[in-house]
Write a protein that holds these residues in place. Structure first.
Motif, PDB file in Angstrom:
ATOM      1  N   GLU A 187      -1.125   4.622   9.576  1.00 44.68           N
ATOM      2  CA  GLU A 187      -0.206   5.767   9.537  1.00 44.68           C
ATOM      3  C   GLU A 187       0.898   5.822  10.788  1.00 44.68           C
ATOM      4  O   GLU A 187       2.180   6.187  10.273  1.00 44.68           O
ATOM      5  CB  GLU A 187      -1.249   6.890   9.769  1.00 44.68           C
ATOM      6  CG  GLU A 187      -0.356   8.279   9.360  1.00 44.68           C
ATOM      7  CD  GLU A 187      -1.328   9.428   9.376  1.00 44.68           C
ATOM      8  OE1 GLU A 187      -0.983  10.529   8.895  1.00 44.68           O
ATOM      9  OE2 GLU A 187      -2.473   9.287  10.349  1.00 44.68           O
ATOM     10  N   ALA A 188       0.594   5.300  11.873  1.00 44.65           N
ATOM     11  CA  ALA A 188       1.652   5.327  12.878  1.00 44.65           C
ATOM     12  C   ALA A 188       2.471   4.336  12.401  1.00 44.65           C
ATOM     13  O   ALA A 188       3.673   4.549  13.032  1.00 44.65           O
ATOM     14  CB  ALA A 188       0.840   5.022  14.285  1.00 44.65           C
ATOM     15  N   LEU A 189       2.314   3.446  11.676  1.00 40.87           N
ATOM     16  CA  LEU A 189       3.193   2.423  11.099  1.00 40.87           C
ATOM     17  C   LEU A 189       4.209   2.734  10.203  1.00 40.87           C
ATOM     18  O   LEU A 189       4.978   1.976   9.525  1.00 40.87           O
ATOM     19  CB  LEU A 189       2.738   0.896  11.019  1.00 40.87           C
ATOM     20  CG  LEU A 189       1.908   0.194  12.026  1.00 40.87           C
ATOM     21  CD1 LEU A 189       1.270  -1.070  11.469  1.00 40.87           C
ATOM     22  CD2 LEU A 189       3.269  -0.417  13.072  1.00 40.87           C
ATOM     23  N   GLY A 190       3.750   4.084   9.487  1.00 38.46           N
ATOM     24  CA  GLY A 190       4.562   4.548   8.489  1.00 38.46           C
ATOM     25  C   GLY A 190       3.959   4.766   7.089  1.00 38.46           C
ATOM     26  O   GLY A 190       4.473   5.074   6.144  1.00 38.46           O
ATOM     27  N   THR A 191       2.710   4.080   6.948  1.00 35.16           N
ATOM     28  CA  THR A 191       2.203   4.072   5.628  1.00 35.16           C
ATOM     29  C   THR A 191       1.540   5.707   5.533  1.00 35.16           C
ATOM     30  O   THR A 191       1.241   6.223   6.312  1.00 35.16           O
ATOM     31  CB  THR A 191       0.869   3.609   5.852  1.00 35.16           C
ATOM     32  OG1 THR A 191       1.114   1.953   5.867  1.00 35.16           O
ATOM     33  CG2 THR A 191      -0.044   3.320   4.231  1.00 35.16           C
ATOM     34  N   ARG A 192       1.624   6.117   4.250  1.00 35.42           N
ATOM     35  CA  ARG A 192       1.434   7.573   3.908  1.00 35.42           C
ATOM     36  C   ARG A 192      -0.192   7.570   3.733  1.00 35.42           C
ATOM     37  O   ARG A 192      -0.677   6.715   3.235  1.00 35.42           O
ATOM     38  CB  ARG A 192       1.911   7.978   2.482  1.00 35.42           C
ATOM     39  CG  ARG A 192       1.499   9.272   1.926  1.00 35.42           C
ATOM     40  CD  ARG A 192       2.032   9.602   0.534  1.00 35.42           C
ATOM     41  NE  ARG A 192       1.408  10.829   0.335  1.00 35.42           N
ATOM     42  CZ  ARG A 192       1.340  11.378  -0.701  1.00 35.42           C
ATOM     43  NH1 ARG A 192       1.696  10.547  -1.887  1.00 35.42           N
ATOM     44  NH2 ARG A 192       0.938  12.496  -1.196  1.00 35.42           N
ATOM     45  N   VAL A 193      -0.640   8.591   4.486  1.00 37.61           N
ATOM     46  CA  VAL A 193      -2.211   8.748   4.593  1.00 37.61           C
ATOM     47  C   VAL A 193      -2.333  10.254   4.120  1.00 37.61           C
ATOM     48  O   VAL A 193      -1.897  11.220   4.214  1.00 37.61           O
ATOM     49  CB  VAL A 193      -2.710   8.510   5.974  1.00 37.61           C
ATOM     50  CG1 VAL A 193      -4.273   9.032   5.954  1.00 37.61           C
ATOM     51  CG2 VAL A 193      -2.591   7.094   6.489  1.00 37.61           C
ATOM     52  N   ALA A 194      -3.195  10.287   2.894  1.00 35.24           N
ATOM     53  CA  ALA A 194      -3.764  11.469   2.620  1.00 35.24           C
ATOM     54  C   ALA A 194      -5.210  11.733   2.644  1.00 35.24           C
ATOM     55  O   ALA A 194      -6.034  10.834   2.532  1.00 35.24           O
ATOM     56  CB  ALA A 194      -3.547  11.606   0.879  1.00 35.24           C
ATOM     57  N   ARG A 195      -5.642  12.809   3.275  1.00 43.15           N
ATOM     58  CA  ARG A 195      -7.153  13.315   3.671  1.00 43.15           C
ATOM     59  C   ARG A 195      -7.538  14.110   2.717  1.00 43.15           C
ATOM     60  O   ARG A 195      -6.951  15.212   2.366  1.00 43.15           O
ATOM     61  CB  ARG A 195      -6.857  13.827   5.084  1.00 43.15           C
ATOM     62  CG  ARG A 195      -6.408  12.704   6.197  1.00 43.15           C
ATOM     63  CD  ARG A 195      -6.066  13.328   7.355  1.00 43.15           C
ATOM     64  NE  ARG A 195      -5.892  12.421   8.509  1.00 43.15           N
ATOM     65  CZ  ARG A 195      -4.809  11.739   8.434  1.00 43.15           C
ATOM     66  NH1 ARG A 195      -3.786  11.941   7.945  1.00 43.15           N
ATOM     67  NH2 ARG A 195      -4.719  10.727   9.634  1.00 43.15           N
ATOM     68  N   VAL A 221       0.867  -1.224   0.010  1.00 39.68           N
ATOM     69  CA  VAL A 221      -0.064   0.046   0.114  1.00 39.68           C
ATOM     70  C   VAL A 221       0.774   1.256  -0.050  1.00 39.68           C
ATOM     71  O   VAL A 221       1.523   1.519   0.779  1.00 39.68           O
ATOM     72  CB  VAL A 221      -0.849   0.146   1.326  1.00 39.68           C
ATOM     73  CG1 VAL A 221      -1.583   1.388   1.249  1.00 39.68           C
ATOM     74  CG2 VAL A 221      -1.821  -1.141   1.136  1.00 39.68           C
ATOM     75  N   GLU A 222       0.954   1.743  -1.126  1.00 39.78           N
ATOM     76  CA  GLU A 222       1.650   3.340  -1.131  1.00 39.78           C
ATOM     77  C   GLU A 222       0.935   4.320  -0.511  1.00 39.78           C
ATOM     78  O   GLU A 222       1.855   5.193   0.131  1.00 39.78           O
ATOM     79  CB  GLU A 222       1.693   3.368  -2.587  1.00 39.78           C
ATOM     80  CG  GLU A 222       2.627   4.650  -2.801  1.00 39.78           C
ATOM     81  CD  GLU A 222       2.633   4.938  -4.327  1.00 39.78           C
ATOM     82  OE1 GLU A 222       2.155   6.376  -4.948  1.00 39.78           O
ATOM     83  OE2 GLU A 222       2.871   4.209  -5.360  1.00 39.78           O
ATOM     84  N   THR A 223      -0.221   4.587  -0.559  1.00 35.33           N
ATOM     85  CA  THR A 223      -1.216   5.706  -0.190  1.00 35.33           C
ATOM     86  C   THR A 223      -2.375   5.206   0.349  1.00 35.33           C
ATOM     87  O   THR A 223      -3.142   4.587  -0.419  1.00 35.33           O
ATOM     88  CB  THR A 223      -1.114   7.017  -0.998  1.00 35.33           C
ATOM     89  OG1 THR A 223       0.309   7.317  -1.325  1.00 35.33           O
ATOM     90  CG2 THR A 223      -1.729   8.117   0.047  1.00 35.33           C
ATOM     91  N   LEU A 224      -2.819   5.568   1.607  1.00 37.40           N
ATOM     92  CA  LEU A 224      -4.214   5.291   2.014  1.00 37.40           C
ATOM     93  C   LEU A 224      -4.999   6.739   1.591  1.00 37.40           C
ATOM     94  O   LEU A 224      -4.359   7.867   2.151  1.00 37.40           O
ATOM     95  CB  LEU A 224      -4.577   4.926   3.233  1.00 37.40           C
ATOM     96  CG  LEU A 224      -3.865   3.574   3.703  1.00 37.40           C
ATOM     97  CD1 LEU A 224      -3.916   3.206   5.547  1.00 37.40           C
ATOM     98  CD2 LEU A 224      -4.775   2.594   3.135  1.00 37.40           C
TER      99      LEU A 224
END
Length: 262
Positions: free
Chosen positions: A72-80, A49-52
């Protein structure tokens, strides 16, 4: 407070739209997954998963929001993004507010387990049919799905949507020619069962060894003579009504569950 993307000109939004095109998906090795269940399955399967992409106002109070925060806390990029923008991006009715950009490419036959039950689709053209076959293969415990020849893309939005996340549970491989498929099957002692309305044996009147690959043809043309000639067995799914043929995904479902019948 995290930034909320509201502009359609944002680079991420532009990328999501570009990934609707097969050429861009192939070039970048990435595709878009839309919906809470498919995205959650991608995360659970350990997909790249590149971005959520989340719309907080649409997803508020959902357990999926907590999953996003954990990732997100584990380092996955999250875009809101805003709910309005998300609804414009999503192809789902009543969009739940969660999507993802996932990295992935279809591998070759060497990455496919040559055991159990396999489904092989020759020149499948409808992405919705392909996604449904992948979902059914998952439900029936098949070892994988083989795409033979010039086929639709399993990462097309309609295919991803129809698979309901099973794309992350089923091995999907591609081979360019029927010859390559039959050579691989022979090398791995995989029995190939071809389906044809002209076969003399009904699909429920034969026994299926393991490993076995059920080979089905394209929606419009069925299997070519070469495939029927080289298959180890040929079976038909009987029809008693006026319909000339079965939907490809329905035919694959009937075969998969017949192979699992005690």
């Amino acid at each position: 407070m995290a930034e909320i993307i509201t502009s359609a000109a944002n680079p991420l939004v532009k990328r999501v739209r570009l990934l609707a095109d097969r050429r861009h998906r192939r070039r970048e090795g990435a595709f878009v997954v839309d919906g809470v269940q498919p995205v959650w399955r991608a995360v659970e399967a350990g997909a790249a998963v590149e971005t959520l992409i989340v719309a907080p106002d649409l997803l508020a109070g959902s357990p999926a929001m907590r999953m996003v925060e954990e990732q997100e806390a584990l380092g996955t990029r999250v875009a809101r993004v805003s709910g309005e923008l998300f609804l414009r991006l999503s192809d789902r009715e009543g969009a739940p507010g969660l999507a993802a950009i996932v990295r992935g490419r279809v591998g070759g036959l060497s990455a496919l387990p040559a055991d159990g039950v396999l489904v092989a689709l020759h020149r499948v053209a409808n992405p919705g049919n392909l996604g449904t076959v992948i979902r059914t293969a998952d439900a029936a415990g098949a070892a994988g799905v083989v795409l033979v020849g010039d086929t639709t893309d399993p990462f097309a939005p309609a295919a991803v949507k129809a698979s309901m996340g099973s794309l992350f549970a089923v091995n999907v491989a591609h081979t360019p020619t029927l010859d390559a498929f039959f050579t691989w099957a022979a090398d791995h002692a995989v029995t190939v069962v071809a389906t044809s309305g002209y076969a003399s044996v009904d699909h429920w009147a034969t026994r299926y060894p393991r490993p076995v690959a059920v080979l089905l043809g394209s929606e419009g043309d069925g299997l070519p003579d070469e495939a029927l000639a080289r298959a180890d067995r040929r079976v038909r799914i009987p029809m008693t009504g006026t319909a000339e043929s079965l939907n490809l995904a329905v035919a694959a479902s009937l075969m998969l569950y017949e192979l699992n019948r005690p």
